[in-house]
Design a protein around this motif. Structure first.
Motif, PDB file in Angstrom:
ATOM      1  N   ALA A 142       2.197 -35.899  -1.506  1.00  0.00           N
ATOM      2  CA  ALA A 142       1.507 -37.454  -1.790  1.00  0.00           C
ATOM      3  C   ALA A 142       0.836 -37.264  -3.003  1.00  0.00           C
ATOM      4  O   ALA A 142       0.745 -38.147  -3.900  1.00  0.00           O
ATOM      5  CB  ALA A 142       0.811 -37.912  -0.627  1.00  0.00           C
ATOM      6  N   PHE A 143       0.183 -35.978  -3.102  1.00  0.00           N
ATOM      7  CA  PHE A 143      -0.976 -35.868  -4.221  1.00  0.00           C
ATOM      8  C   PHE A 143      -0.531 -34.622  -5.245  1.00  0.00           C
ATOM      9  O   PHE A 143      -1.445 -34.584  -6.171  1.00  0.00           O
ATOM     10  CB  PHE A 143      -2.224 -35.833  -3.613  1.00  0.00           C
ATOM     11  N   GLY A 144       0.377 -33.946  -4.788  1.00  0.00           N
ATOM     12  CA  GLY A 144       0.804 -32.968  -5.817  1.00  0.00           C
ATOM     13  C   GLY A 144      -0.149 -31.672  -5.853  1.00  0.00           C
ATOM     14  O   GLY A 144      -0.339 -30.805  -6.658  1.00  0.00           O
ATOM     15  N   GLU A 145      -1.235 -31.714  -4.469  1.00  0.00           N
ATOM     16  CA  GLU A 145      -2.115 -30.486  -4.744  1.00  0.00           C
ATOM     17  C   GLU A 145      -1.034 -29.007  -4.399  1.00  0.00           C
ATOM     18  O   GLU A 145      -0.186 -29.156  -3.622  1.00  0.00           O
ATOM     19  CB  GLU A 145      -3.031 -30.702  -3.715  1.00  0.00           C
ATOM     20  N   GLU A 146      -1.694 -28.026  -4.688  1.00  0.00           N
ATOM     21  CA  GLU A 146      -0.872 -26.850  -4.497  1.00  0.00           C
ATOM     22  C   GLU A 146      -1.304 -26.225  -3.003  1.00  0.00           C
ATOM     23  O   GLU A 146      -1.953 -25.243  -2.920  1.00  0.00           O
ATOM     24  CB  GLU A 146      -1.095 -25.654  -5.667  1.00  0.00           C
ATOM     25  N   ALA A 147      -1.171 -27.111  -2.088  1.00  0.00           N
ATOM     26  CA  ALA A 147      -1.509 -26.918  -0.700  1.00  0.00           C
ATOM     27  C   ALA A 147      -0.146 -26.313   0.104  1.00  0.00           C
ATOM     28  O   ALA A 147       0.684 -27.038   0.226  1.00  0.00           O
ATOM     29  CB  ALA A 147      -2.061 -28.050  -0.109  1.00  0.00           C
ATOM     30  N   PRO A 148      -0.499 -25.205   0.901  1.00  0.00           N
ATOM     31  CA  PRO A 148       0.466 -24.388   1.516  1.00  0.00           C
ATOM     32  C   PRO A 148       0.748 -25.214   3.052  1.00  0.00           C
ATOM     33  O   PRO A 148      -0.044 -26.228   3.320  1.00  0.00           O
ATOM     34  CB  PRO A 148       0.177 -23.055   1.789  1.00  0.00           C
ATOM     35  N   VAL A 185       3.853 -21.631  -2.914  1.00  0.00           N
ATOM     36  CA  VAL A 185       3.469 -23.228  -3.265  1.00  0.00           C
ATOM     37  C   VAL A 185       2.989 -23.217  -4.704  1.00  0.00           C
ATOM     38  O   VAL A 185       3.121 -24.256  -5.476  1.00  0.00           O
ATOM     39  CB  VAL A 185       2.570 -23.746  -2.491  1.00  0.00           C
ATOM     40  N   LYS A 186       2.467 -22.132  -5.427  1.00  0.00           N
ATOM     41  CA  LYS A 186       2.010 -22.211  -6.846  1.00  0.00           C
ATOM     42  C   LYS A 186       2.701 -22.490  -7.925  1.00  0.00           C
ATOM     43  O   LYS A 186       3.584 -21.456  -8.007  1.00  0.00           O
ATOM     44  CB  LYS A 186       0.863 -21.095  -6.781  1.00  0.00           C
TER      45      LYS A 186
END
Length: 369
Positions: A142-148, A185-186
């Protein structure tokens, strides 16, 4: 005492990571399933889909997601709704703790964040029902964070790609998988990449009969190169389901039946039912009478057995026995339940009730028709 072998720390090279990330994203763009929550950028709708998809198949979730979103279109609408309405909208999906946590989280989102989901995994983790997976999914998609994120499908894919040893649930194995997910994910489009991992596990890198010849990243898959795809990950040994027998009191008055709302914790927590008491599989009429009397806090007479419903739950073989009962005093409250209520079967349809209990009620209504 035998110990399991230590899970080795996997340290893939940059080239290995690149050989997986770009091809998997390209494969996802070509092959992703057209799912309704992939057509929206609404964080609330995406969060709802992620919660529903836990422990539930995609084909089952789609109509529930569409109905639930229409009924509760925003976090504010969900937070403002009575819990009974939320549970009724969840009826049939199972694992009702998810619905209660959704409701609590929506109220937190309104009170703490003005009705808008926070945009980072760290903030999302502070909400009820948000574990590391759900926070990573919502933050990245939803927010495009590089969260695994790591779910069952992702764990299987990573185990094979990087030859990660260890049984599911092993602490060191899980730490290794999350570390790998964090490395992968990065880069560009972290949300799409996380979805590509999940999609790949669901459709190609399957638990059984994986489609290795169609795999876009088989050249970078260590398990494929070593002929170990069938071995990884090793199957988790599941305990045999426990047998559970419940006696249900069918207490009629005029056109109504007695219904009870369970405590929030435990099996069917917070849901409505024909008042139930656990009994032994071979319980006598006398024993069953005592258990129902104790549950309802008033004298109960068993008149007849109306039917039996059997359900296979994840961890239990459930048997429900419905008994027509009567007594000198109609109960209005009981220490064993949050609430007692007399209502018609039609009115009960608006209550949050498990599929098993709904089946029992349908059986009872059928016997009285």
């Amino acid at each position: 005492m035998a110990t399991s072998p230590r899970v080795p720390t996997v340290t893939p090279s940059a080239a290995h990571l690149a050989s997986i990330r770009a091809p998997l994203l390209a494969w996802y763009d070509r092959n992703k399933r057209d799912l309704p929550w992939r057509r929206t950028k609404d964080p609330y709708a995406i969060w709802l889909s992620e919660v529903m998809l836990q422990q539930t198949q995609v084909s089952t979730v789609i109509p529930y997601w569409e109905r639930f979103l229409k009924r509760f279109p925003t976090a504010l609408a969900l937070a403002s709704a009575p819990l009974d309405d939320v549970l009724a909208g969840w009826k049939g999906l199972g694992y009702y703790t998810r619905a209660r946590n959704l409701h609590r989280a929506a109220q937190d989102i309104v009170s703490r964040f003005g009705g808008t989901l926070p945009s980072t995994a760290e903030q999302l983790l502070s909400l009820p029902g948000f574990g590391r997976y759900t926070a990573g999914a919502v933050a990245s998609i939803a927010f495009g964070e590089e969260a695994p994120l790591v779910d069952g499908n992702v764990a299987r894919v990573l185990s094979r790609l990087f030859e990660v040893e260890g049984l599911p649930g092993d602490r060191e194995r899980e730490a290794t998988l999350w570390e790998l997910a964090g490395l992968l994910v990065k880069g560009e489009r972290p949300g799409d990449f996380n979805q590509s991992l999940m999609e790949h596990g669901a459709t190609t890198c399957r638990p059984e009969n994986p489609l290795c010849l169609l795999c876009p990243v088989r050249e970078g898959c260590v398990a494929f190169k070593k002929g170990r795809v069938a071995e990884l990950p090793p199957a988790k040994v599941r305990a045999a389901p426990k047998k559970l027998t419940l006696a249900l009191a069918v207490w009629a008055h005029a056109d109504t039946l007695l219904f009870a709302r369970r405590a929030d914790s435990g099996l069917f927590g917070g849901l409505w039912e024909l008042p139930a008491a656990e009994v032994d599989e071979d319980a006598t009429v006398e024993e069953t009478t005592l258990r129902l009397t104790a549950a309802l806090g008033t004298g109960v007479k068993l008149e007849s057995l109306l039917g039996t419903v059997k359900r296979q739950l994840t961890h239990r073989d459930l048997t429900l026995r419905m008994y027509r009962v009567s007594g000198p005093k109609r109960p209005t409250h009981s220490a064993a339940f949050q609430e007692l209520r007399w209502c018609t079967p039609a009115e009960a349809a608006t209550l949050g009730m498990s599929t098993a209990m709904q089946r029992a009620l349908d059986t009872v209504v059928g016997t009285q028709a």
